[in-house]
Design an enzyme around this catalytic site. Structure first.
Site, PDB file in Angstrom:
ATOM      1  N   GLU A  42      17.050   0.613 -88.810  1.00 53.69           N
ATOM      2  CA  GLU A  42      17.869   1.818 -88.935  1.00 53.69           C
ATOM      3  C   GLU A  42      16.971   3.036 -88.786  1.00 53.69           C
ATOM      4  O   GLU A  42      16.023   3.220 -89.558  1.00 53.69           O
ATOM      5  CB  GLU A  42      18.621   1.873 -90.264  1.00 53.69           C
ATOM      6  CG  GLU A  42      19.517   3.103 -90.362  1.00 53.69           C
ATOM      7  CD  GLU A  42      20.430   3.120 -91.581  1.00 53.69           C
ATOM      8  OE1 GLU A  42      20.918   4.206 -91.938  1.00 53.69           O
ATOM      9  OE2 GLU A  42      20.656   2.040 -92.172  1.00 53.69           O
TER      10      GLU A  42
ATOM     11  N   GLU B 164      12.536   7.050 -91.830  1.00 57.23           N
ATOM     12  CA  GLU B 164      12.986   8.350 -92.325  1.00 57.23           C
ATOM     13  C   GLU B 164      11.774   9.230 -92.641  1.00 57.23           C
ATOM     14  O   GLU B 164      11.038   8.953 -93.575  1.00 57.23           O
ATOM     15  CB  GLU B 164      13.850   8.185 -93.586  1.00 57.23           C
ATOM     16  CG  GLU B 164      14.372   9.484 -94.163  1.00 57.23           C
ATOM     17  CD  GLU B 164      15.117  10.323 -93.136  1.00 57.23           C
ATOM     18  OE1 GLU B 164      14.613  11.418 -92.798  1.00 57.23           O
ATOM     19  OE2 GLU B 164      16.185   9.888 -92.655  1.00 57.23           O
TER      20      GLU B 164
ATOM     21  N   ASP C 280       7.534   9.394 -87.214  1.00 62.11           N
ATOM     22  CA  ASP C 280       8.257   9.355 -85.944  1.00 62.11           C
ATOM     23  C   ASP C 280       8.652   7.922 -85.584  1.00 62.11           C
ATOM     24  O   ASP C 280       7.808   7.028 -85.530  1.00 62.11           O
ATOM     25  CB  ASP C 280       7.335   9.946 -84.868  1.00 62.11           C
ATOM     26  CG  ASP C 280       8.030  10.195 -83.548  1.00 62.11           C
ATOM     27  OD1 ASP C 280       9.042   9.526 -83.270  1.00 62.11           O
ATOM     28  OD2 ASP C 280       7.548  11.043 -82.794  1.00 62.11           O
TER      29      ASP C 280
ATOM     30  N   ASP D 216      20.742  13.732 -86.005  1.00 66.87           N
ATOM     31  CA  ASP D 216      20.791  15.179 -85.795  1.00 66.87           C
ATOM     32  C   ASP D 216      21.329  15.447 -84.394  1.00 66.87           C
ATOM     33  O   ASP D 216      20.743  15.002 -83.405  1.00 66.87           O
ATOM     34  CB  ASP D 216      19.390  15.767 -85.942  1.00 66.87           C
ATOM     35  CG  ASP D 216      19.407  17.294 -86.037  1.00 66.87           C
ATOM     36  OD1 ASP D 216      20.275  17.919 -85.409  1.00 66.87           O
ATOM     37  OD2 ASP D 216      18.543  17.852 -86.740  1.00 66.87           O
TER      38      ASP D 216
ATOM     39  N   LYS E  34      22.839  23.022 -80.094  1.00 65.35           N
ATOM     40  CA  LYS E  34      22.608  24.010 -79.049  1.00 65.35           C
ATOM     41  C   LYS E  34      22.115  23.321 -77.778  1.00 65.35           C
ATOM     42  O   LYS E  34      21.210  22.496 -77.825  1.00 65.35           O
ATOM     43  CB  LYS E  34      21.588  25.044 -79.521  1.00 65.35           C
ATOM     44  CG  LYS E  34      22.073  25.902 -80.694  1.00 65.35           C
ATOM     45  CD  LYS E  34      21.033  26.927 -81.087  1.00 65.35           C
ATOM     46  CE  LYS E  34      21.526  27.781 -82.245  1.00 65.35           C
ATOM     47  NZ  LYS E  34      20.508  28.792 -82.658  1.00 65.35           N
TER      48      LYS E  34
ATOM     49  N   THR F  38      29.426   6.949 -95.100  1.00 67.51           N
ATOM     50  CA  THR F  38      28.219   7.726 -95.405  1.00 67.51           C
ATOM     51  C   THR F  38      28.635   9.132 -95.816  1.00 67.51           C
ATOM     52  O   THR F  38      29.763   9.560 -95.564  1.00 67.51           O
ATOM     53  CB  THR F  38      27.273   7.835 -94.192  1.00 67.51           C
ATOM     54  OG1 THR F  38      27.826   8.751 -93.235  1.00 67.51           O
ATOM     55  CG2 THR F  38      27.041   6.483 -93.541  1.00 67.51           C
ATOM     56  N   ARG F  39      27.713   9.867 -96.430  1.00 68.31           N
ATOM     57  CA  ARG F  39      28.031  11.231 -96.844  1.00 68.31           C
ATOM     58  C   ARG F  39      28.256  12.126 -95.631  1.00 68.31           C
ATOM     59  O   ARG F  39      29.022  13.085 -95.691  1.00 68.31           O
ATOM     60  CB  ARG F  39      26.944  11.785 -97.755  1.00 68.31           C
ATOM     61  CG  ARG F  39      25.542  11.718 -97.220  1.00 68.31           C
ATOM     62  CD  ARG F  39      24.524  11.892 -98.342  1.00 68.31           C
ATOM     63  NE  ARG F  39      23.164  11.658 -97.898  1.00 68.31           N
ATOM     64  CZ  ARG F  39      22.293  12.632 -97.664  1.00 68.31           C
ATOM     65  NH1 ARG F  39      22.647  13.885 -97.825  1.00 68.31           N
ATOM     66  NH2 ARG F  39      21.069  12.344 -97.281  1.00 68.31           N
ATOM     67  N   TYR F  40      27.601  11.805 -94.517  1.00 68.56           N
ATOM     68  CA  TYR F  40      27.810  12.589 -93.300  1.00 68.56           C
ATOM     69  C   TYR F  40      29.220  12.365 -92.771  1.00 68.56           C
ATOM     70  O   TYR F  40      29.884  13.289 -92.313  1.00 68.56           O
ATOM     71  CB  TYR F  40      26.775  12.193 -92.248  1.00 68.56           C
ATOM     72  CG  TYR F  40      25.350  12.408 -92.705  1.00 68.56           C
ATOM     73  CD1 TYR F  40      24.813  13.692 -92.798  1.00 68.56           C
ATOM     74  CD2 TYR F  40      24.546  11.331 -93.063  1.00 68.56           C
ATOM     75  CE1 TYR F  40      23.516  13.896 -93.229  1.00 68.56           C
ATOM     76  CE2 TYR F  40      23.246  11.523 -93.494  1.00 68.56           C
ATOM     77  CZ  TYR F  40      22.731  12.810 -93.583  1.00 68.56           C
ATOM     78  OH  TYR F  40      21.454  13.001 -94.023  1.00 68.56           O
TER      79      TYR F  40
END
Length: 233
Positions: free
Chosen positions: A64, A89, A116, A138, A142, A212-214
């Site tokens: 993950e 993470e 990374d 993420d 933009k 998930t919270r997202y």
């Protein structure tokens, strides 16, 4: 970084800040003691059988990338004890949250990388991973920042190399442009088959999905999520 090295990965960072609010004393202690015990040592040679990274016998290994607070990763680990999980993470506070759960529940089928993800992907042996999860990454909304999105041809090459034959790449997002971006990149790559046969397939969460919270935030703000599954061909 040399120009040759730069071409092997994205030229932009895939993540933003590394740390938020100060850690509490217990979190600092876990980061100092538990993290080194769980962290994969990329300075050492990767084992021929990646399953040996875990202290118990596992049948599969799942990766993950960007696990956030670790809720999904911990849920999968506790409900799939025969699977080894590698979580990536870089955000310190998120890593600290996961370590607290690992310690409290004694989850010994989790290993982590706190930097990374491309470093880990390049270290992993070819054909060693059963499934890769990239959940609510993420979106870099933009357009000038789209090159920072983790889904890219170079990273799909990485996924394709480390996945086993017929291995899965699972992607979830509530951002339409990123969903379309991922579909287009996987189609262009040619090494992944989108498994959906109708709209229900990509509108329905993955089996055993804990939420998930997202995802919850997206629902509160009126955005629907897409759940894409690609199979390595």
């Amino acid at each position: 970084m040399t120009e040759a090295e730069r071409r092997t990965r994205s030229t932009e960072a895939f993540f933003g800040r590394r740390k938020g609010k100060p850690l509490r004393d217990q979190q600092v202690e876990r980061m100092a003691t538990l993290l080194p015990a769980l962290k994969i040592d990329l300075a050492s040679k990767a084992p021929g059988d990646i399953k040996t990274l875990f202290p118990l016998a596992v049948q599969k290994v799942r990766l993950e990338i960007g696990f956030g607070g670790g809720e999904h990763l911990a849920h999968r680990a506790r409900t799939n004890l025969d699977t080894g999980f590698i979580g990536v993470e870089p955000f310190v506070n998120s890593m600290a949250k996961l370590l607290a759960v690992v310690e409290a529940e004694g989850l010994n089928n989790i290993r982590v990388h706190d930097d990374d993800a491309t470093q880990l992907l390049d270290w992993l042996p070819e054909g060693s991973i059963d499934q890769i999860d990239l959940l609510y990454p993420d979106p870099w909304p933009k357009k000038k920042h789209w090159k920072r999105r983790f889904v890219s041809q170079v990273n799909l090459d990485r996924f394709h190399r480390v996945l086993k034959p017929a291995g899965l790449f699972c992607f979830a997002s509530d951002i339409d442009t990123y969903v379309n971006w991922t579909l287009q990149h996987c189609l262009r790559h040619g090494g992944f088959e989108w498994t959906a046969r109708n709209a229900t397939d990509w509108l329905t969460p993955f089996p055993g999905w804990p939420g998930t919270r997202y995802e919850a935030k997206a629902k509160r703000e009126g955005r629907a999520s897409a759940y894409l599954t690609f199979r390595k061909t």
